[in-house]
Design an enzyme around this catalytic site. Structure first.
Site, PDB file in Angstrom:
ATOM      1  N   ARG A  74       0.340  -1.390  -0.142  1.00 52.70           N
ATOM      2  CA  ARG A  74      -0.040  -0.356   0.259  1.00 52.70           C
ATOM      3  C   ARG A  74       0.775   1.230   0.134  1.00 52.70           C
ATOM      4  O   ARG A  74       0.458   2.609  -0.756  1.00 52.70           O
ATOM      5  CB  ARG A  74      -0.939   0.163   1.367  1.00 52.70           C
ATOM      6  CG  ARG A  74      -2.167   0.961   0.674  1.00 52.70           C
ATOM      7  CD  ARG A  74      -2.861   1.114   2.273  1.00 52.70           C
ATOM      8  NE  ARG A  74      -3.454   1.685   1.994  1.00 52.70           N
ATOM      9  CZ  ARG A  74      -3.559   3.665   2.579  1.00 52.70           C
ATOM     10  NH1 ARG A  74      -2.713   3.899   3.038  1.00 52.70           N
ATOM     11  NH2 ARG A  74      -4.727   4.593   2.279  1.00 52.70           N
ATOM     12  N   CYS A  75       2.347   0.895   1.301  1.00 51.98           N
ATOM     13  CA  CYS A  75       2.711   2.096   0.927  1.00 51.98           C
ATOM     14  C   CYS A  75       3.065   2.857  -0.520  1.00 51.98           C
ATOM     15  O   CYS A  75       3.353   4.229  -1.298  1.00 51.98           O
ATOM     16  CB  CYS A  75       3.951   2.105   1.682  1.00 51.98           C
ATOM     17  SG  CYS A  75       3.251   2.119   3.470  1.00 51.98           S
ATOM     18  N   MET A  76       3.438   1.333  -1.049  1.00 54.48           N
ATOM     19  CA  MET A  76       4.433   1.778  -2.524  1.00 54.48           C
ATOM     20  C   MET A  76       3.613   2.318  -3.733  1.00 54.48           C
ATOM     21  O   MET A  76       4.025   1.458  -5.131  1.00 54.48           O
ATOM     22  CB  MET A  76       5.355   0.597  -2.823  1.00 54.48           C
ATOM     23  CG  MET A  76       6.389   0.016  -1.704  1.00 54.48           C
ATOM     24  SD  MET A  76       6.892  -1.447  -2.879  1.00 54.48           S
ATOM     25  CE  MET A  76       5.879  -2.462  -2.589  1.00 54.48           C
TER      26      MET A  76
END
Length: 399
Positions: free
Chosen positions: A386-388
């Site tokens: 999700r962060c990426m």
């Protein structure tokens, strides 16, 4: 061009990624802490892992956009080039002599090379011949005239789409503050995003995209902790209410710790009514429910259990929990390894790091299909799938 996100789990159609490049190779034991990495990643392996991540998305029909390519195309626009160049030159560390030398250097670069410099930085020894002047001469030969941006990998943090508008965020850590100048320029000047309205701005109160969950149409959760301040959450709420984009905001306090830097490090959605969540906080996580009064002013109620407040705001009976890990030790390990940080491609279909074996098994037992990717090198910056990824278009919500 349609850009629209009204949930965390609607069918993912378009996503913004950043393939790690030369900026990651700038990390050394000397600077990795200040640049927010826990180790020195093997760059070629990180690129292989990221390519596999992008391929897994494409195989499931997702259009993948790359930040670096968009930035190079944006820099072909004269106003964008001027804006981003002046942002770099405004660095008060430079002094007049070095600033003019950097100005000439940047002016000589074509858009592709300029994009590389803005992302990977400019080392002292790359500015040859040196300009003279006190600042340049007193710099260590291993210092950077323009700092690299290795955290560009985590595209989630610098922007977040709420329906048809994009919030360009205000990043808390000095090592990341210049990232949003690049993101904002892309949204303002790239032809792909012509007409897009900005919902937030980097000059506003601290707010990071990893703390913003679009739980359902008209319902946002905003984590408040190490990176996002209460003032940032309130500012976004005010703007979202004024634009008619939401009716309820949940402000969720989280511990100000490295392992829980964002709300999406402890909780992400994997179905229209299900989250994967760190069990150590499931019973203690609270939320302030924020709504707009008759004058449009944000008003917060007393805190309630997050799961209860979220279900009520989403107008569902309950929000199901899928625990990270199976026992307290495994849960703590897999929380640290971004076991909660999944990216939903569609309801009941998500991407997760393969190393979180027990969490992935828990997800599958709950009926969630897991697309496993390697993250041994990508995870060194403390971020998962999700962060990426910054979703730019999802299919409209269908509960």
């Amino acid at each position: 061009m349609v850009h629209y996100v009204d949930s965390e789990v609607g069918q993912l159609r378009t996503v913004l990624l950043h393939r790690p490049g030369a900026e990651l190779a700038r990390l050394t034991p000397r600077n990795n802490d200040s640049l927010l990495f826990d180790g020195i990643p093997w760059v070629s392996r990180a690129q292989e892992e990221h390519d596999a991540f992008a391929a897994a998305l494409r195989e499931r029909g997702v259009e993948v956009l790359y930040l670096g390519q968009l930035l190079a195309e944006t820099l072909a626009v004269a106003d964008a080039r001027t804006e981003l160049t002046e942002t770099v030159l405004a660095d008060r560390r430079l002094g007049d002599t070095l600033r003019e030398s950097v100005r000439r250097y940047l002016a000589d670069q074509d858009p592709k090379r300029l994009a590389e410099v803005l992302m990977a930085g400019l080392a002292h020894e790359e500015l040859k011949p040196g300009p003279g002047g006190l600042v340049y001469e007193m710099m260590d030969r291993l210092d950077f005239v323009i700092d690299p941006l290795p955290n560009l990998l985590f595209t989630r943090d610098s922007s977040v789409w709420v329906r048809d508008r994009v919030a360009v965020t205000s990043l808390a850590m000095p090592a990341r503050s210049r990232e949003t100048t690049l993101t904002r320029a892309i949204y303002r000047y790239h032809p792909r995003f012509a007409g897009s309205e900005l919902l937030y701005d980097p000059e506003l109160e601290r707010l990071e995209g990893g703390d913003v969950l679009v739980l359902a149409p008209e319902v946002l959760a905003i984590g408040v902790g190490e990176r996002t301040t209460p003032a940032g959450a309130e500012r976004l709420a005010r703007r979202v209410f004024a634009a008619g984009l939401a009716r309820t905001i949940l402000a969720v306090p989280i511990a100000q710790e490295r392992a829980t830097m964002h709300l999406d490090t402890v909780c992400t959605m994997v179905d229209v009514d299900a989250v994967v969540m760190y069990p150590n906080i499931a019973d203690t996580l609270r939320a302030y429910t924020v709504t707009a009064d008759a004058d449009g002013e944000p008003r917060a109620s007393a805190p309630r259990p997050f799961l209860e407040a979220a279900a009520e705001a989403m107008r569902i009976d309950r929000l199901r929990i899928i625990d990270t890990g199976l026992d307290p030790v495994t849960a703590e390990r897999e929380q640290w390894d971004d076991g909660n940080n999944t990216l939903a491609i569609a309801p009941r279909l998500c991407v997760a790091y393969e190393r979180n074996v027990e969490t992935n098994a828990q997800l599958e037992r709950a009926g969630i299909e897991v697309v496993r990717i390697s993250g041994s090198e990508l995870g060194s910056g403390r971020g998962g799938p999700r962060c990426m990824s910054c979703p730019i278009e999802r299919a409209p919500w269908s509960a």
